[in-house]
Design an enzyme around this catalytic site. Structure first.
Site, PDB file in Angstrom:
ATOM      1  N   HIS A  71       0.227   4.050  -5.189  1.00 18.70           N
ATOM      2  CA  HIS A  71      -0.877   4.571  -5.998  1.00 18.70           C
ATOM      3  C   HIS A  71      -0.713   6.059  -6.265  1.00 18.70           C
ATOM      4  CE1 HIS A  71      -3.467   6.659  -2.979  1.00 18.70           C
ATOM      5  NE2 HIS A  71      -3.141   5.697  -2.137  1.00 18.70           N
ATOM      6  N   GLU A 217      -7.066   4.324  -6.240  1.00 19.34           N
ATOM      7  CA  GLU A 217      -7.042   3.630  -4.947  1.00 19.34           C
ATOM      8  C   GLU A 217      -8.009   4.262  -3.966  1.00 19.34           C
ATOM      9  OE1 GLU A 217      -5.849   2.860  -0.754  1.00 19.34           O
ATOM     10  OE2 GLU A 217      -5.926   4.771  -1.833  1.00 19.34           O
TER      11      GLU A 217
END
Length: 362
Positions: A71, A217
């Site tokens: 991420h 995230e």
């Protein structure tokens, strides 16, 4: 595979540039552009979505799809309130740590450019020793050198401006990488390195490989939730960071034992598909890649959970990079572990067969 091949000078120069660029949750696009430019020679095409997740695709026409993912976002702050005398109070954007804020420099991102500031803190001489306070959300504030709210606003600062730390990448004792935002831009870097190795080693895959750098995230796996519906993968191998539990004040009885320098960490968790996890372990053993094991409870807390429970269930596994001092400006990883994660994902991808379901009943 040699470490020079895994992390060459070009790769490390990109890593430093990529880490130093600010990409807070919800504002990842400039970092994604850097990442895509680096990845471009190694993929066939790109997918991007409305919120900024970027995916480099190898063999986009293939029906069977494998994701390797990290991420892109970093924790940050939002401007929440500006006092009449020009001080700025904040709220979190992700899991920002109030206890490390005091005396830190900050960058406030505005349409006029970066506005510098500091998290001020009362001098030790002035604090009540009997009732001394620690930094909390209601007592940390940013000083941008102004004495009125109007003066702050004239700089371009307003409610909702995002705030990051300016701390940059450096190497400690030759083989430790230190920076803010290693969680988890190092993950995006590592999956990009897998694509680079595949290209340089002229490896042909029998399936589509989706090198994915998800956004958001840090506030609940949101980018992964969105992009998995777009890709509809058959398999997902996710990489994120996990805690080095050998530093002071961490209880191993509750947090387990993982350590930087001892290799990638392979997770056991309900979201981790057992057969896919065993493929990772067998690959590590076969290729002499040192690794560690970690048990999660109900969830991994990573994008693994988002992929695993999407689209009727996607065989997913998690390879973590051990890291010290998570969600601080001095996050630290070992170069050897970075190489280990890259090599483990690379070798595991080469072992996956087209059409493999990992079904427990076959």
């Amino acid at each position: 595979m040699t470490s020079e091949k895994t992390l060459d000078t070009e790769s490390l120069e990109f890593l430093e540039k990529y880490l130093n660029n600010a990409a807070p949750t919800g504002y990842e696009s400039e970092g994604q552009k850097l990442w895509m430019k680096y990845l471009e020679p190694y993929v066939d095409e790109f997918i991007t979505d409305t919120y900024g997740t970027a995916v480099g695709v190898i063999n986009p026409e293939a029906e069977f799809k494998v994701v390797i993912e990290g991420h892109a976002d970093e924790i940050s702050w939002y401007v929440n309130y500006i006092t009449d005398d020009g001080l700025i109070y904040v709220i979190r954007n992700g899991g920002s740590d109030h206890q490390i804020a005091a005396s830190k420099r900050v960058n406030i991102h505005t349409k006029k450019g970066i506005v510098k500031g500091v998290f001020g803190w009362p001098a030790i001489h002035t604090r009540d020793k009997e009732k001394e306070q620690s930094p909390k959300m209601n007592n940390i504030c940013i000083d941008v050198g102004c004495s009125t709210k109007e003066e702050v606003e004239n700089l371009g600062v307003h409610i909702g401006c995002v705030i990051t730390y300016p701390d940059e990448f450096f190497v400690l004792n030759e083989d430790k990488f230190v920076c803010r935002a290693l969680d988890n831009r190092i993950g995006g870097f590592m999956v990009a390195q897998v694509a680079k190795l595949l290209k340089e080693n002229k490896k042909k895959l029998p399936f589509g490989l989706y090198i994915t750098n998800s956004v958001q995230e840090e506030i609940g796996l949101r980018g992964a939730e969105m992009i998995t519906q777009r890709i509809k993968p058959n398999i997902a191998i996710v990489t994120d960071v996990t805690h080095d539990t050998t530093t002071p004040m961490i209880e191993k009885k509750t947090n387990g034992l993982t350590k930087i320098g001892d290799g990638p960490v392979i997770s056991y968790a309900p979201a981790v598909q057992n057969k896919l996890r065993e493929l990772l372990i067998e690959t590590a053993e076969e290729k002499n890649i040192p690794f560690q094991r970690m048990a999660n409870s109900r969830w991994t807390g990573t994008d693994t959970d988002a992929f695993a429970y999407s689209n009727g269930g996607v065989a997913s596994a998690l390879i973590s990079l051990p890291l010290r001092y998570m969600h601080t400006t001095v996050e630290m990883v070992h170069k050897k572990d970075v190489e280990g994660v890259i090599n483990l994902i690379y070798e595991s991808v080469l072992k996956i067969k087209e059409g493999e379901t990992f079904n427990y009943f076959e």
